[in-house]
Design an enzyme around this catalytic site. Structure first.
Site, PDB file in Angstrom:
ATOM      1  N   LYS A  27       1.516  16.607   1.406  1.00  0.00           N
ATOM      2  CA  LYS A  27       2.458  15.971   0.470  1.00  0.00           C
ATOM      3  C   LYS A  27       2.172  16.439  -0.960  1.00  0.00           C
ATOM      4  O   LYS A  27       3.081  16.832  -1.693  1.00  0.00           O
ATOM      5  CB  LYS A  27       2.291  14.450   0.567  1.00  0.00           C
ATOM      6  CG  LYS A  27       2.897  13.677  -0.576  1.00  0.00           C
ATOM      7  CD  LYS A  27       2.787  12.186  -0.363  1.00  0.00           C
ATOM      8  CE  LYS A  27       1.545  11.520  -0.924  1.00  0.00           C
ATOM      9  NZ  LYS A  27       1.461  11.481  -2.387  1.00  0.00           N
ATOM     10  N   ASN A  28       0.894  16.390  -1.333  1.00  0.00           N
ATOM     11  CA  ASN A  28       0.558  16.652  -2.734  1.00  0.00           C
ATOM     12  C   ASN A  28       0.563  18.133  -3.097  1.00  0.00           C
ATOM     13  O   ASN A  28       0.320  18.499  -4.250  1.00  0.00           O
ATOM     14  CB  ASN A  28      -0.775  15.990  -3.097  1.00  0.00           C
ATOM     15  CG  ASN A  28      -0.639  14.476  -3.071  1.00  0.00           C
ATOM     16  OD1 ASN A  28       0.482  13.952  -3.093  1.00  0.00           O
ATOM     17  ND2 ASN A  28      -1.754  13.775  -3.010  1.00  0.00           N
ATOM     18  N   ARG A  97       5.107   8.087  -8.708  1.00  0.00           N
ATOM     19  CA  ARG A  97       4.351   8.621  -9.846  1.00  0.00           C
ATOM     20  C   ARG A  97       4.449  10.151  -9.919  1.00  0.00           C
ATOM     21  O   ARG A  97       4.496  10.745 -10.996  1.00  0.00           O
ATOM     22  CB  ARG A  97       2.898   8.165  -9.695  1.00  0.00           C
ATOM     23  CG  ARG A  97       1.885   8.974 -10.429  1.00  0.00           C
ATOM     24  CD  ARG A  97       1.493   8.331 -11.709  1.00  0.00           C
ATOM     25  NE  ARG A  97       0.580   9.177 -12.466  1.00  0.00           N
ATOM     26  CZ  ARG A  97       0.120   8.876 -13.651  1.00  0.00           C
ATOM     27  NH1 ARG A  97       0.469   7.753 -14.219  1.00  0.00           N
ATOM     28  NH2 ARG A  97      -0.691   9.685 -14.282  1.00  0.00           N
ATOM     29  N   CYS A 121       0.345   1.017 -10.557  1.00  0.00           N
ATOM     30  CA  CYS A 121       0.653   0.706  -9.167  1.00  0.00           C
ATOM     31  C   CYS A 121      -0.556   0.043  -8.572  1.00  0.00           C
ATOM     32  O   CYS A 121      -1.530  -0.227  -9.275  1.00  0.00           O
ATOM     33  CB  CYS A 121       1.077   1.938  -8.391  1.00  0.00           C
ATOM     34  SG  CYS A 121      -0.253   3.085  -8.135  1.00  0.00           S
ATOM     35  N   ARG A 126      -2.869   3.884 -14.028  1.00  0.00           N
ATOM     36  CA  ARG A 126      -2.214   5.178 -14.011  1.00  0.00           C
ATOM     37  C   ARG A 126      -1.498   5.521 -15.329  1.00  0.00           C
ATOM     38  O   ARG A 126      -0.275   5.666 -15.395  1.00  0.00           O
ATOM     39  CB  ARG A 126      -1.272   5.276 -12.803  1.00  0.00           C
ATOM     40  CG  ARG A 126      -2.010   4.844 -11.541  1.00  0.00           C
ATOM     41  CD  ARG A 126      -1.395   5.348 -10.315  1.00  0.00           C
ATOM     42  NE  ARG A 126      -1.717   6.729 -10.033  1.00  0.00           N
ATOM     43  CZ  ARG A 126      -1.260   7.383  -8.982  1.00  0.00           C
ATOM     44  NH1 ARG A 126      -0.451   6.796  -8.147  1.00  0.00           N
ATOM     45  NH2 ARG A 126      -1.588   8.629  -8.784  1.00  0.00           N
ATOM     46  N   ASP A 318      -8.613   9.595  -2.077  1.00  0.00           N
ATOM     47  CA  ASP A 318      -7.587   9.317  -1.067  1.00  0.00           C
ATOM     48  C   ASP A 318      -8.181   9.089   0.329  1.00  0.00           C
ATOM     49  O   ASP A 318      -7.464   8.674   1.241  1.00  0.00           O
ATOM     50  CB  ASP A 318      -6.564  10.469  -1.007  1.00  0.00           C
ATOM     51  CG  ASP A 318      -5.656  10.472  -2.228  1.00  0.00           C
ATOM     52  OD1 ASP A 318      -5.623   9.465  -2.950  1.00  0.00           O
ATOM     53  OD2 ASP A 318      -4.978  11.491  -2.464  1.00  0.00           O
ATOM     54  N   ILE A 340     -12.416   6.899  -9.475  1.00  0.00           N
ATOM     55  CA  ILE A 340     -11.176   7.446 -10.047  1.00  0.00           C
ATOM     56  C   ILE A 340     -10.175   6.346 -10.422  1.00  0.00           C
ATOM     57  O   ILE A 340      -9.632   6.350 -11.521  1.00  0.00           O
ATOM     58  CB  ILE A 340     -10.486   8.437  -9.059  1.00  0.00           C
ATOM     59  CG1 ILE A 340     -11.501   9.413  -8.442  1.00  0.00           C
ATOM     60  CG2 ILE A 340      -9.314   9.165  -9.726  1.00  0.00           C
ATOM     61  CD1 ILE A 340     -11.907  10.601  -9.252  1.00  0.00           C
ATOM     62  N   ARG A 411       5.731   7.113   3.437  1.00  0.00           N
ATOM     63  CA  ARG A 411       5.763   7.931   2.214  1.00  0.00           C
ATOM     64  C   ARG A 411       4.884   9.174   2.364  1.00  0.00           C
ATOM     65  O   ARG A 411       5.177  10.217   1.804  1.00  0.00           O
ATOM     66  CB  ARG A 411       5.238   7.129   1.023  1.00  0.00           C
ATOM     67  CG  ARG A 411       6.233   6.188   0.425  1.00  0.00           C
ATOM     68  CD  ARG A 411       5.684   5.549  -0.821  1.00  0.00           C
ATOM     69  NE  ARG A 411       5.407   6.550  -1.855  1.00  0.00           N
ATOM     70  CZ  ARG A 411       4.925   6.271  -3.055  1.00  0.00           C
ATOM     71  NH1 ARG A 411       4.666   5.034  -3.387  1.00  0.00           N
ATOM     72  NH2 ARG A 411       4.698   7.237  -3.925  1.00  0.00           N
TER      73      ARG A 411
HETATM   74  C1  EPZ Z   1      -3.180  12.891  -7.627  1.00  0.00           C
HETATM   75  O1  EPZ Z   1      -2.672  11.848  -8.470  1.00  0.00           O
HETATM   76  C2  EPZ Z   1      -2.674  12.589  -6.257  1.00  0.00           C
HETATM   77  N1  EPZ Z   1      -1.223  12.588  -6.281  1.00  0.00           N
HETATM   78  C3  EPZ Z   1      -3.222  11.238  -5.789  1.00  0.00           C
HETATM   79  O2  EPZ Z   1      -2.817  11.006  -4.469  1.00  0.00           O
HETATM   80  C4  EPZ Z   1      -4.754  11.265  -5.840  1.00  0.00           C
HETATM   81  O3  EPZ Z   1      -5.241   9.991  -5.520  1.00  0.00           O
HETATM   82  C5  EPZ Z   1      -5.206  11.653  -7.238  1.00  0.00           C
HETATM   83  O4  EPZ Z   1      -4.588  12.913  -7.632  1.00  0.00           O
HETATM   84  C6  EPZ Z   1      -6.709  11.830  -7.360  1.00  0.00           C
HETATM   85  O5  EPZ Z   1      -7.136  12.807  -6.466  1.00  0.00           O
HETATM   86  C7  EPZ Z   1      -0.548  13.742  -6.278  1.00  0.00           C
HETATM   87  O6  EPZ Z   1      -1.123  14.826  -6.246  1.00  0.00           O
HETATM   88  C8  EPZ Z   1       0.927  13.666  -6.278  1.00  0.00           C
HETATM   89  P1  EPZ Z   1      -5.024  12.114 -11.539  1.00  0.00           P
HETATM   90  P2  EPZ Z   1      -2.685  12.004 -10.040  1.00  0.00           P
HETATM   91  O7  EPZ Z   1      -4.160  12.328 -12.735  1.00  0.00           O
HETATM   92  O8  EPZ Z   1      -2.547  13.428 -10.391  1.00  0.00           O
HETATM   93  C9  EPZ Z   1      -6.523   9.265 -15.076  1.00  0.00           C
HETATM   94  C10 EPZ Z   1      -1.629   9.814  -2.815  1.00  0.00           C
HETATM   95  O9  EPZ Z   1      -1.689   8.746  -2.193  1.00  0.00           O
HETATM   96  N2  EPZ Z   1      -5.407   9.696 -15.943  1.00  0.00           N
HETATM   97  O10 EPZ Z   1      -5.809  13.258 -11.035  1.00  0.00           O
HETATM   98  O11 EPZ Z   1      -1.696  11.049 -10.580  1.00  0.00           O
HETATM   99  C11 EPZ Z   1      -6.065   8.449 -13.881  1.00  0.00           C
HETATM  100  O12 EPZ Z   1      -5.810   7.115 -14.226  1.00  0.00           O
HETATM  101  C12 EPZ Z   1      -1.950   9.861  -4.259  1.00  0.00           C
HETATM  102  O13 EPZ Z   1      -1.230  10.866  -2.316  1.00  0.00           O
HETATM  103  C13 EPZ Z   1      -5.380   9.282 -17.263  1.00  0.00           C
HETATM  104  O14 EPZ Z   1      -6.271   8.561 -17.736  1.00  0.00           O
HETATM  105  O15 EPZ Z   1      -4.131  11.513 -10.395  1.00  0.00           O
HETATM  106  C14 EPZ Z   1      -7.249   8.626 -12.949  1.00  0.00           C
HETATM  107  O16 EPZ Z   1      -8.263   7.736 -13.299  1.00  0.00           O
HETATM  108  C15 EPZ Z   1      -2.330   8.560  -4.835  1.00  0.00           C
HETATM  109  N3  EPZ Z   1      -4.348   9.676 -18.055  1.00  0.00           N
HETATM  110  C16 EPZ Z   1      -7.724  10.056 -13.248  1.00  0.00           C
HETATM  111  O17 EPZ Z   1      -7.095  10.411 -14.481  1.00  0.00           O
HETATM  112  C17 EPZ Z   1      -3.348  10.480 -17.594  1.00  0.00           C
HETATM  113  O18 EPZ Z   1      -2.447  10.803 -18.385  1.00  0.00           O
HETATM  114  C18 EPZ Z   1      -7.339  11.096 -12.239  1.00  0.00           C
HETATM  115  O19 EPZ Z   1      -5.986  10.891 -11.816  1.00  0.00           O
HETATM  116  C19 EPZ Z   1      -3.386  10.916 -16.255  1.00  0.00           C
HETATM  117  C20 EPZ Z   1      -4.434  10.509 -15.443  1.00  0.00           C
END
Ligand code: EPZ
Length: 435
Positions: A27-28, A97, A121, A126, A318, A340, A411
């Protein structure tokens, strides 16, 4: 209230599942590859795209934005030639998201984009500050009215920038990698996420002539330029390492012999190593994992291990929920540190209802004592990943479980009940009336 649900008969610890289960496309990986359509002059082709709800939502988003989308089961063709809209539709974007990935290529192509705040969420707050700061660094202005962000590049063209991501963010890395390709000049992105899905996207773009250095490292250097010519070869979605990991845990708890095929074990070492050390009989091949002669010794329990989630190649957040289900069935006490996301241990209260011995210390930390007998219960899938963890728990448990909120599971996982049935699981989709 009527809810679509999964009804599952637990195996009460018996390891009776067997056969082969094939891992689908990630998916990702598929979602960012779909978003990349805006970087091309013409039609791109994607293969091995999973038929899941999030892909359908991305599909709908692209169609609403004017992208010509054609679908032929798992193959997609996307052509953004006539796309003109620059506003992401609110309804769908807020629910998913990952829609934020579109902002980079759209801003780069049209010089402007507006989108709703994707919101927090169940797994956490997020925030999107990294995106907003990055857009500004590339010479865009960001205005927010009524939770809609309007981002505009000066003279409709983004400028190259040096961006240091304060946190390694998967989606932010992908978004700015794509934005930089149509910007003026050379962009350097530092502290990039190293997830295989990021690498896969970068390699696809390179196959279309994009100039990206440092793929697979934390510093990406991107030469900006014009729209790309679609490559001859399609984008082939890499196998879903999270789905593979879930099947591995399911197999460890519930299967005697199971082949998890069409996966890349080298992307899953953070789970494979602790499972091997815990005593799970695994044989690792290049594109498959075999669980063999599992449960031969009656009542033998696996050893527990500690989990600390980490950016790739560390232990994936995940897989944290499915791994906790494993730990409820392993002997010993283990600590769980979710580094995370701050809401990603909430699902454990349902495992406790099933009989698990889990203590949560704060938003990030908990401990699990095993092995405990789980009992079937009525559960509500809280998010994509914890939803499948509940299916694993229900299969390991004694008695019947009913898991509602199946939309979350749909999803991320394609026809999960059909695939689990094929290896012997008693699971069916049913519409249930809840009092
Ligand atoms: C990706 O989300 C994945 N989604 C998530 O999978 C996965 O859990 C996550 O990476 C971590 O591996 C997709 O690839 C579509 P991040 P993402 O930005 O990119 C903080 C699933 O179920 N952050 O790497 O949204 C954030 O809060 C999903 O498939 C900020 O602070 O995650 C987190 O603590 C759920 N500010 C950390 O970074 C920002 O502007 C890493 O999140 C953006 C992120």
């Amino acid at each position: 209230m009527i809810k679509e649900s999964f009804v599952i008969e637990g195996l009460a610890g018996k390891k009776s599942l067997k056969g082969e289960i094939r891992v689908g496309g990630a998916k990702n990986a598929a979602l960012p590859a779909m978003a990349s359509a805006f970087l091309f002059k013409g039609e791109i082709k994607l293969e091995n795209v999973p038929d899941i709800e999030d892909v359908k939502r991305m599909f709908e988003l692209l169609e609403e934005l004017g992208v010509l989308v054609r679908k032929n089961p798992k193959n997609l063709s996307l052509d953004a030639k006539n796309a003109k809209k620059t506003e992401l539709p609110k309804e769908i974007s807020k629910k998913m998201r990952a829609s934020i990935i579109l902002t980079g290529p759209m801003l780069a192509r049209f010089g402007q984009v507006s989108f709703p705040h994707p919101g927090g969420c169940l797994i956490g707050e997020r925030p999107i500050d990294i995106f907003l700061e990055g857009f500004k660094k590339m010479g865009a202005t960001v205005k927010e009215t009524d939770s809609i962000y309007k981002v505009e590049a000066k003279n409709k063209k983004l400028k190259a920038a040096e961006i240091f991501f304060k946190i390694q963010s998967v989606t932010a890395t992908e978004t700015f990698l794509m934005a930089a390709l149509l910007a003026e000049g050379k962009t350097v992105l530092r502290n990039c996420a190293l997830e295989p899905e990021v690498t896969s996207l970068a390699e696809f773009l390179v196959s279309a002539g994009a100039r990206i250095d440092g793929i697979g490292t934390s510093t990406l250097t991107i030469e900006g330029g014009e729209l790309l010519n679609p490559p001859h070869a399609p984008y082939v979605t890499i196998p879903d390492r999270i789905e593979a990991g879930c099947f591995l845990i399911l197999g460890a708890l519930c299967a005697s012999d199971l082949e998890i095929s069409n996966c890349h074990p080298k992307n899953l070492l953070a789970l494979i190593e602790p499972l091997k050390n815990a005593g799970v009989p695994l044989e690792i091949k290049e594109n498959s994992i075999l669980i063999k002669n599992n449960g031969k010794i009656q009542n033998e329990k696996f050893k527990s291990f500690n989990i600390k989630t980490h950016e790739y190649p560390g232990f994936p957040t995940d897989l944290q929920a499915p791994a906790v289900v494993f730990l409820t069935q392993a002997s010993g006490e283990s600590s769980v540190f979710e580094t995370i996301f701050e809401g990603r241990l909430n699902y454990t209260s349902d495992l406790v209802k099933m009989g698990a011995d889990i203590k949560i210390w704060d938003a990030h930390r908990g401990s699990v004592k095993g092995a405990t007998l789980l009992k079937g219960k009525e559960l509500e899938g809280p998010d994509i990943r914890a939803g499948l963890a509940f299916i694993i728990a229900a299969l390991a448990a004694r008695g019947r479980s009913v898991i509602s909120n199946v939309y979350f599971i749909d999803r991320g996982y394609e026809k999960i009940e059909k695939r689990l049935k094929a290896i012997g699981a008693k699971i069916k989709r049913a519409t249930i009336i809840f009092p």
